[in-house]
Scaffold this motif. Structure first.
Motif, PDB file in Angstrom:
ATOM      1  N   ASP A 121      12.899 -11.201  -3.472  1.00  0.00           N
ATOM      2  CA  ASP A 121      13.495  -9.935  -3.059  1.00  0.00           C
ATOM      3  C   ASP A 121      14.906  -9.769  -3.616  1.00  0.00           C
ATOM      4  N   ALA A 122      15.666 -10.874  -3.639  1.00  0.00           N
ATOM      5  CA  ALA A 122      17.030 -10.810  -4.173  1.00  0.00           C
ATOM      6  C   ALA A 122      17.007 -10.498  -5.667  1.00  0.00           C
ATOM      7  N   TYR A 123      16.060 -11.082  -6.375  1.00  0.00           N
ATOM      8  CA  TYR A 123      15.940 -10.812  -7.810  1.00  0.00           C
ATOM      9  C   TYR A 123      15.427  -9.404  -8.057  1.00  0.00           C
ATOM     10  N   ALA A 124      14.461  -8.966  -7.241  1.00  0.00           N
ATOM     11  CA  ALA A 124      13.886  -7.632  -7.413  1.00  0.00           C
ATOM     12  C   ALA A 124      14.931  -6.540  -7.214  1.00  0.00           C
ATOM     13  N   ALA A 125      15.943  -6.835  -6.386  1.00  0.00           N
ATOM     14  CA  ALA A 125      16.995  -5.852  -6.128  1.00  0.00           C
ATOM     15  C   ALA A 125      17.817  -5.554  -7.386  1.00  0.00           C
ATOM     16  N   THR A 126      17.806  -6.480  -8.353  1.00  0.00           N
ATOM     17  CA  THR A 126      18.555  -6.280  -9.599  1.00  0.00           C
ATOM     18  C   THR A 126      17.726  -5.576 -10.667  1.00  0.00           C
ATOM     19  N   LEU A 127      16.437  -5.363 -10.384  1.00  0.00           N
ATOM     20  CA  LEU A 127      15.546  -4.757 -11.359  1.00  0.00           C
ATOM     21  C   LEU A 127      15.472  -3.239 -11.152  1.00  0.00           C
ATOM     22  N   PRO A 128      15.116  -2.510 -12.197  1.00  0.00           N
ATOM     23  CA  PRO A 128      14.992  -1.048 -12.079  1.00  0.00           C
ATOM     24  C   PRO A 128      13.666  -0.638 -11.434  1.00  0.00           C
ATOM     25  N   VAL A 129      13.438  -1.153 -10.229  1.00  0.00           N
ATOM     26  CA  VAL A 129      12.221  -0.806  -9.488  1.00  0.00           C
ATOM     27  C   VAL A 129      12.622  -0.367  -8.084  1.00  0.00           C
ATOM     28  N   THR A 130      11.860   0.505  -7.515  1.00  0.00           N
ATOM     29  CA  THR A 130      12.130   1.020  -6.180  1.00  0.00           C
ATOM     30  C   THR A 130      11.345   0.217  -5.140  1.00  0.00           C
ATOM     31  N   PRO A 131      11.768   0.270  -3.873  1.00  0.00           N
ATOM     32  CA  PRO A 131      10.983  -0.383  -2.820  1.00  0.00           C
ATOM     33  C   PRO A 131       9.543   0.110  -2.777  1.00  0.00           C
ATOM     34  N   GLY A 132       9.346   1.395  -3.077  1.00  0.00           N
ATOM     35  CA  GLY A 132       7.996   1.936  -3.093  1.00  0.00           C
ATOM     36  C   GLY A 132       7.121   1.287  -4.151  1.00  0.00           C
ATOM     37  N   GLN A 133       7.706   0.962  -5.310  1.00  0.00           N
ATOM     38  CA  GLN A 133       6.947   0.311  -6.370  1.00  0.00           C
ATOM     39  C   GLN A 133       6.651  -1.142  -6.031  1.00  0.00           C
ATOM     40  N   VAL A 134       7.620  -1.832  -5.449  1.00  0.00           N
ATOM     41  CA  VAL A 134       7.422  -3.231  -5.072  1.00  0.00           C
ATOM     42  C   VAL A 134       6.301  -3.352  -4.046  1.00  0.00           C
ATOM     43  N   ILE A 135       6.371  -2.539  -3.004  1.00  0.00           N
ATOM     44  CA  ILE A 135       5.348  -2.576  -1.959  1.00  0.00           C
ATOM     45  C   ILE A 135       4.047  -1.973  -2.461  1.00  0.00           C
ATOM     46  N   GLY A 136       4.149  -0.942  -3.274  1.00  0.00           N
ATOM     47  CA  GLY A 136       2.953  -0.292  -3.796  1.00  0.00           C
ATOM     48  C   GLY A 136       2.080  -1.235  -4.607  1.00  0.00           C
ATOM     49  N   SER A 137       2.712  -2.144  -5.366  1.00  0.00           N
ATOM     50  CA  SER A 137       1.933  -3.105  -6.152  1.00  0.00           C
ATOM     51  C   SER A 137       1.113  -4.012  -5.248  1.00  0.00           C
ATOM     52  N   LYS A 138       1.674  -4.382  -4.100  1.00  0.00           N
ATOM     53  CA  LYS A 138       0.944  -5.223  -3.138  1.00  0.00           C
ATOM     54  C   LYS A 138      -0.265  -4.469  -2.578  1.00  0.00           C
ATOM     55  N   TYR A 139      -0.031  -3.247  -2.171  1.00  0.00           N
ATOM     56  CA  TYR A 139      -1.102  -2.459  -1.554  1.00  0.00           C
ATOM     57  C   TYR A 139      -2.190  -2.126  -2.570  1.00  0.00           C
ATOM     58  N   LEU A 140      -1.797  -1.820  -3.799  1.00  0.00           N
ATOM     59  CA  LEU A 140      -2.777  -1.507  -4.837  1.00  0.00           C
ATOM     60  C   LEU A 140      -3.619  -2.733  -5.171  1.00  0.00           C
ATOM     61  N   LEU A 141      -2.964  -3.889  -5.286  1.00  0.00           N
ATOM     62  CA  LEU A 141      -3.686  -5.116  -5.604  1.00  0.00           C
ATOM     63  C   LEU A 141      -4.597  -5.529  -4.460  1.00  0.00           C
ATOM     64  N   CYS A 142      -4.167  -5.282  -3.224  1.00  0.00           N
ATOM     65  CA  CYS A 142      -4.987  -5.592  -2.055  1.00  0.00           C
ATOM     66  C   CYS A 142      -6.276  -4.787  -2.080  1.00  0.00           C
ATOM     67  N   ALA A 143      -6.162  -3.493  -2.351  1.00  0.00           N
ATOM     68  CA  ALA A 143      -7.342  -2.636  -2.407  1.00  0.00           C
ATOM     69  C   ALA A 143      -8.265  -3.051  -3.545  1.00  0.00           C
ATOM     70  N   ALA A 144      -7.683  -3.376  -4.705  1.00  0.00           N
ATOM     71  CA  ALA A 144      -8.492  -3.780  -5.852  1.00  0.00           C
ATOM     72  C   ALA A 144      -9.184  -5.114  -5.594  1.00  0.00           C
ATOM     73  N   SER A 145      -8.456  -6.064  -5.005  1.00  0.00           N
ATOM     74  CA  SER A 145      -9.030  -7.374  -4.716  1.00  0.00           C
ATOM     75  C   SER A 145     -10.175  -7.266  -3.725  1.00  0.00           C
ATOM     76  N   THR A 146      -9.999  -6.448  -2.694  1.00  0.00           N
ATOM     77  CA  THR A 146     -11.061  -6.253  -1.704  1.00  0.00           C
ATOM     78  C   THR A 146     -12.276  -5.602  -2.347  1.00  0.00           C
ATOM     79  N   ALA A 147     -12.058  -4.646  -3.250  1.00  0.00           N
ATOM     80  CA  ALA A 147     -13.168  -3.987  -3.935  1.00  0.00           C
ATOM     81  C   ALA A 147     -13.950  -4.980  -4.788  1.00  0.00           C
TER      82      ALA A 147
END
Length: 216
Positions: free
Chosen positions: A64-90
């Motif tokens: 999280d500390a490293y991600a804060a220095t990257l040009p990504v938003t909280p929505g993108q960080v969390i969105g990747s988890k949710y998207l991967l969760c849905a894909a993995s379950t599928a």
């Protein structure tokens, strides 16, 4: 977003490769030998848990500390988890469905059962991920155990009982009953998918807010 997905997929590949292969081999052999569909239900429900487990590795590596220095938003960080969760379950649902049909016990009832367990897995992660980001990976393990045993295996048991009861029903007036049941089932499936999508979106929104507060 692609980089975030690649990072989580790499964690899953390196950390859970053995577990995933063992899960596929064990459940696959048992399904083919015993021809019991409830094992496919369990495999489908458990498949998505691995995605939520990547949060633990992020915490240990202080991601999280490293991600804060990257040009990504909280929505993108969390969105990747949710998207991967849905894909993995599928993916887990498709593999489970393929094993059920290979075992010769496939059918509409079992397809609906696997779909129901896939929805349970998605909803389980929708509940687990905000808890994990709020209280940390270590404290959330107790919640994980409660969720797994109370929801996953409970849902698999209920699905199996429903299927068995349906198989034991009287076949009188089957055509009329079948038409009525088909309409009800289609409506129930559509409603459950819509409800799952809504709850998943709500969970995502809550999780993004929790993560954004942690960054401050």
């Amino acid at each position: 977003m692609k980089g975030l997905l690649y990072k989580d997929i790499s964690i899953m590949t390196r950390s859970f490769k053995g577990n995933i292969l063992l899960l596929m081999a064990l459940y696959g052999v048992l399904i083919l030998v015993t021809r019991e569909a409830y094992l496919a239900y369990a495999m489908t429900a458990v498949w998505g848990i691995y995605v939520a487990s990547t949060i633990n590795y992020d915490e240990q590596a202080h991601w999280d500390a490293y991600a804060a220095t990257l040009p990504v938003t909280p929505g993108q960080v969390i969105g990747s988890k949710y998207l991967l969760c849905a894909a993995s379950t599928a993916i887990g649902a498709v593999l489970s469905l393929a094993l059920v049909f290979l075992a010769g016990v496939g059918g509409a009832e079992y397809t609906l059962g696997i779909l129901a367990c896939a929805e349970v897995s998605v909803l389980m992660n929708a509940l687990l991920m905000p808890i994990t980001y709020r209280f940390g990976a270590a404290k959330s393990r107790a919640y994980l155990m409660i969720i797994v045993f109370a929801i996953v295996f409970g849902a698999c048991f209920v699905a199996q009982e429903i299927l068995q009861n349906r198989m034991l029903r009287d076949s009188a007036n089957m055509d009329i009953a079948l038409q009525s049941q088909t309409a009800i089932v289609v409506g129930a499936v559509a409603l459950s998918l819509l409800l799952t999508a809504v709850l998943y979106a709500i969970s995502y929104t809550v999780c993004v807010r929790i993560y954004a507060k942690k960054e401050k």
